[in-house]
Scaffold this active site. Structure first.
Site, PDB file in Angstrom:
ATOM      1  CG  PHE B 112      16.050  18.737   0.138  1.00 15.00           C
ATOM      2  CD1 PHE B 112      14.733  18.876  -0.281  1.00 15.00           C
ATOM      3  CD2 PHE B 112      16.970  18.151  -0.715  1.00 15.00           C
ATOM      4  CE1 PHE B 112      14.346  18.443  -1.545  1.00 15.00           C
ATOM      5  CE2 PHE B 112      16.592  17.741  -1.979  1.00 15.00           C
ATOM      6  CZ  PHE B 112      15.276  17.874  -2.389  1.00 15.00           C
ATOM      7  CD  GLN B 113      15.939  14.222  -1.914  1.00 14.36           C
ATOM      8  OE1 GLN B 113      17.125  13.912  -1.979  1.00 14.36           O
ATOM      9  NE2 GLN B 113      15.105  14.094  -2.943  1.00 14.36           N
ATOM     10  CE  LYS B 162      26.330  14.831  -0.860  1.00 14.92           C
ATOM     11  NZ  LYS B 162      25.546  15.784  -1.653  1.00 14.92           N
ATOM     12  CG  MET B 473      -6.944 -13.527  -4.960  1.00 14.92           C
ATOM     13  SD  MET B 473      -7.439 -15.206  -5.410  1.00 14.92           S
ATOM     14  CE  MET B 473      -5.851 -16.022  -5.516  1.00 14.92           C
TER      15      MET B 473
END
Lengths: 166, 564
Positions: B112-113, B162, B473
């Site tokens: 996850f992530q 982590k 632009m």
């Protein structure tokens, strides 16, 4: 005076570059990523640790005009883990090829041709023989062509070029 | 001393004397955020999007000269940060960006992530690290700051799993960096510099072509001195605005696609181009084989790879720009120069004949006007950020920049959404200045959520939106080169900007006259609160002069060509 034309006319050259790089994960992908991101060519790449040090040596064969080769060397030098980049001018180049040929081919011919390219039979089984040859890259290319045309090889594996300044 | 990896991050930032960190928390970086809660070394600014955290750190770094720091989480937190990293990389801005990563035990399992953050950041950082062992963390932090700020500066990314931030290890911050493979050149080659100086002494029309490297190397003073003592005219790139100061008589303006006539003609006619920290970007050179085609080139750059990347250099000099220009100043006492006053007079004549100008109107505000007006009112009291587009070019052209680091803009990557978050970094790093962000109605919506950051952190950023209801632009190019097929550039439907900023808790103004603009600006500056002044401007104004793509610098479309 024109500051640019001299680049545009220059012809494509083949260049062997060796790169001494710290052994760390990511180092190889940094180098390969540099080539792909800037659209440079890698014709062959070999890499192995340098015995007794924390460095590896990569040998890269590349093609491009002078401007591209200069940029490759400068950009490689810029990478943090790169210790040294050497643009080889006068080198011994070697490449190894392994070729597997079915046993039903005229094996005596194989042996004779292989020997002409510093090659040997390495292994024989009921189905196939494996020969190896180590020589200059253009001779290995010749050898591979001949074997390909005449003996229907089952498999061809080339090592890529290693090089050393004379 | 024993501590967790998360604490080590905080202590390392303290060792580097970091006073401000921008960021956004998330799962994989929570251990670090827990330590941020407990510490009192630095202030943390909570942005509302990771891209904005990086731009804010850039605004801080670009305006103060310090290393900017941002912290983001893994996965989407990091991928959001990539545009910021690429922006900083293209403009060589020193940053250290720390991202969380899933635990080492999960890496490679599509957790996850989880994302291959170092794989993604590799092509848009100067260097990057994945921390595998807690023992490496202090060394990596030290190296990251060193690499970011030395040589050609740039962003460095550190990805920390982590479990590493949770582990306990011994913290000893290294006193010195030991990187045998990284030794940037500082000192120039003396013989090469001498040859270059002799070339200057022989030239008749030398030109100093100054780039963003001059800002990064803090050598504005030295360059001004050198120009003054030698009477050599100067052109600045977009990234070098402020080096000379707008009223310096030797400044011939900005060159390039939207450069001044005199500056572009100077590059066309010079016989010796002295490039100082510039990199011959295609927006500067126009058609490359026609760029400074009568000139020999002295090319000074700290990055050897920049030399001869695009242009053959007759006199390449690798070295720190400040050190090199000091060397150039030093060698002046041995060398006789030609009198360049005719050359300077010719360029001044060009400047008078074809000055940077626009045709003002009594019925509608021309977009250049508010920029000039802020310049008149605030001048060097303000630091100016911009987004990307027409307003950016007009700001570069018409704001009277008077010192380096006064103009904060995304040059190399041209990142829309840069201005507001960068102005947040400016406001944080320069409380004694007014932080102004000029933006277009297109650009501002790309990071509009940062109004919330301004309000929460009490940062009095004044956003001036030049609203022409166009993606201006691109509209200009469509008009000039695509037979006016305005494909997806009409932004007639826009939010009510006044209500929008008020809903965030800031001050909102909508102005249609010059008097209203003056009143709004005065009010916003006095109240020192986050503000947004929406200026309704002429819809179809073009940025001029313009060198069409693929043309040479002397083939400019000038303002007269359009009006007549």
């Amino acid at each position: 005076m024109n500051n640019f034309n001299h680049y545009y006319d220059s012809e494509t050259i083949r260049q062997v570059i060796s790169v001494i790089v710290i052994n760390e994960h990511n180092a190889l992908s940094r180098i390969v990523g540099l080539f792909s991101a800037r659209g440079y060519n890698i014709d062959s790449l070999t890499v192995a640790p340098i015995t007794g040090s924390e460095y590896s040596r990569m040998t890269i064969v590349t093609t491009g005009d002078k401007r591209v080769i200069d940029q490759i060397v400068k950009q490689l030098n810029k990478l943090i883990p790169v210790l040294k980049v050497n643009e080889h001018k006068n080198v011994i180049e070697k490449e190894t090829v392994l070729i597997k040929i079915p046993i039903n081919q005229p094996i005596s011919d194989v042996e004779v041709i292989a020997r002409a390219y510093n090659g040997h039979i390495q292994n024989v089984t009921d189905d196939a023989i494996v020969i190896s040859a180590t020589d200059e890259p253009h001779r290995i290319a010749n050898f591979t062509n001949i074997m390909n045309n005449r003996f229907n090889p089952l498999e061809i594996v080339k090592s890529g070029v290693v090089a050393m300044e004379r | 001393m024993k501590m967790t990896g998360a604490k080590m991050v905080i202590e390392s930032l303290n060792e580097e004397r970091v006073d401000t960190v921008f960021g956004y928390p998330g799962g994989a970086i929570m251990n670090v955020y827990d330590e941020i809660y407990k510490q009192n070394h630095f202030e943390h600014i909570l942005n509302r999007h990771e891209q904005a955290s990086i731009h804010a750190a850039e605004g801080y770094a670009r305006s103060t000269g310090k290393v900017g720091v941002a912290i983001v989480t893994s996965g989407p937190g990091f991928t959001n940060a990539v545009t910021g990293l690429a922006t900083a990389y293209m403009d060589s801005i020193p940053l250290v960006v720390i991202s969380g990563q899933v635990p080492t035990t999960i890496i490679g399992t599509d957790g996850f992530q989880e994302i291959d953050a170092v794989g993604i950041s590799r092509p848009c950082t100067k260097h990057n690290y994945l921390v595998n062992k807690i023992e490496d963390l202090p060394r990596i932090m030290k190296e990251a700051f060193h690499i970011a700020r030395t040589g050609r500066p740039g962003p460095v990314h550190i990805d920390i799993p982590k479990d590493i931030t949770a582990q306990v290890g011994n913290f000893e911050y290294p006193k010195e960096v030991n990187l045998p493979t990284y030794k940037p050149t500082v000192n120039y080659n003396k013989r090469q510099l001498k040859k270059a100086m002799i070339a200057i002494s022989k030239s008749k029309k030398p030109l100093l072509y100054v780039g963003g490297g001059a800002i990064l190397a803090n050598c504005g003073h030295e360059i001004r001195e050198f120009a003054k003592k030698t009477n050599i005219p100067v052109v600045e790139t977009l990234m070098a605005r402020g080096i000379m100061g707008h009223d310096n008589p030797l400044l011939m303006g900005m060159l390039g696609m939207h450069g001044e006539f005199a500056a572009n003609m100077a590059a066309y006619e010079t016989d010796l181009l002295i490039s100082l920290g510039a990199r011959f970007d295609d927006r500067v050179t126009g058609r490359l084989d026609e760029f400074a085609s009568k000139a020999k080139v002295i090319h000074v750059d700290v990055d050897p790879a920049s030399i001869e990347k695009l242009v053959k250099a007759n006199y390449p000099i690798v070295g720190d720009l400040k050190v090199t220009v000091e060397g150039m100043l030093e060698s002046l006492k041995d060398i006789e120069f030609n009198d360049f006053s005719n050359w300077v007079a010719l360029l001044k004549e060009y400047r008078e004949k074809e000055p940077l100008r626009y045709i003002d109107s009594n019925t509608v505000i021309k977009p250049q006007w508010p920029i000039e007006r802020v310049g008149e009112i605030l001048g060097n009291k303000a630091i100016i950020s911009t987004d990307v587009g027409q307003h950016q070019m007009w700001t570069a052209q018409f704001y009277p920049f008077s010192f380096p680091r006064q103009f904060i803009t995304s040059g190399g990557l041209g990142t829309m959404g840069f201005g507001l978050p960068a102005a947040i970094g400016v406001a944080k790093g320069n409380p004694d200045k007014v932080s102004i962000n000029f933006s277009g109605d297109g650009s501002i919506l790309m990071n509009i959520q940062e109004l919330m950051t301004c309000v929460q952190s009490n940062l009095p950023v004044i956003n001036i939106i030049l609203n022409n209801n166009y993606l201006g632009m691109v509209r200009q190019w469509q008009t000039m080169f695509y037979e006016n097929r305005l494909s997806e550039t009409d932004l007639s439907i826009q939010p009510d900007f006044k209500m929008l900023v008020e809903s965030f808790g800031g001050l909102g103004y909508r102005v249609t006259t010059k008097e209203e603009f003056d009143a709004a600006l005065k009010d916003a500056v006095e109240k020192k609160r986050p503000a947004m002044i929406e200026v309704i401007v002429e819809r179809n104004e073009e940025v001029l002069p313009m060198v069409p793509n693929g043309h040479a610098l002397n083939e400019m479309t000038l303002i007269g060509d359009i009006d007549e």
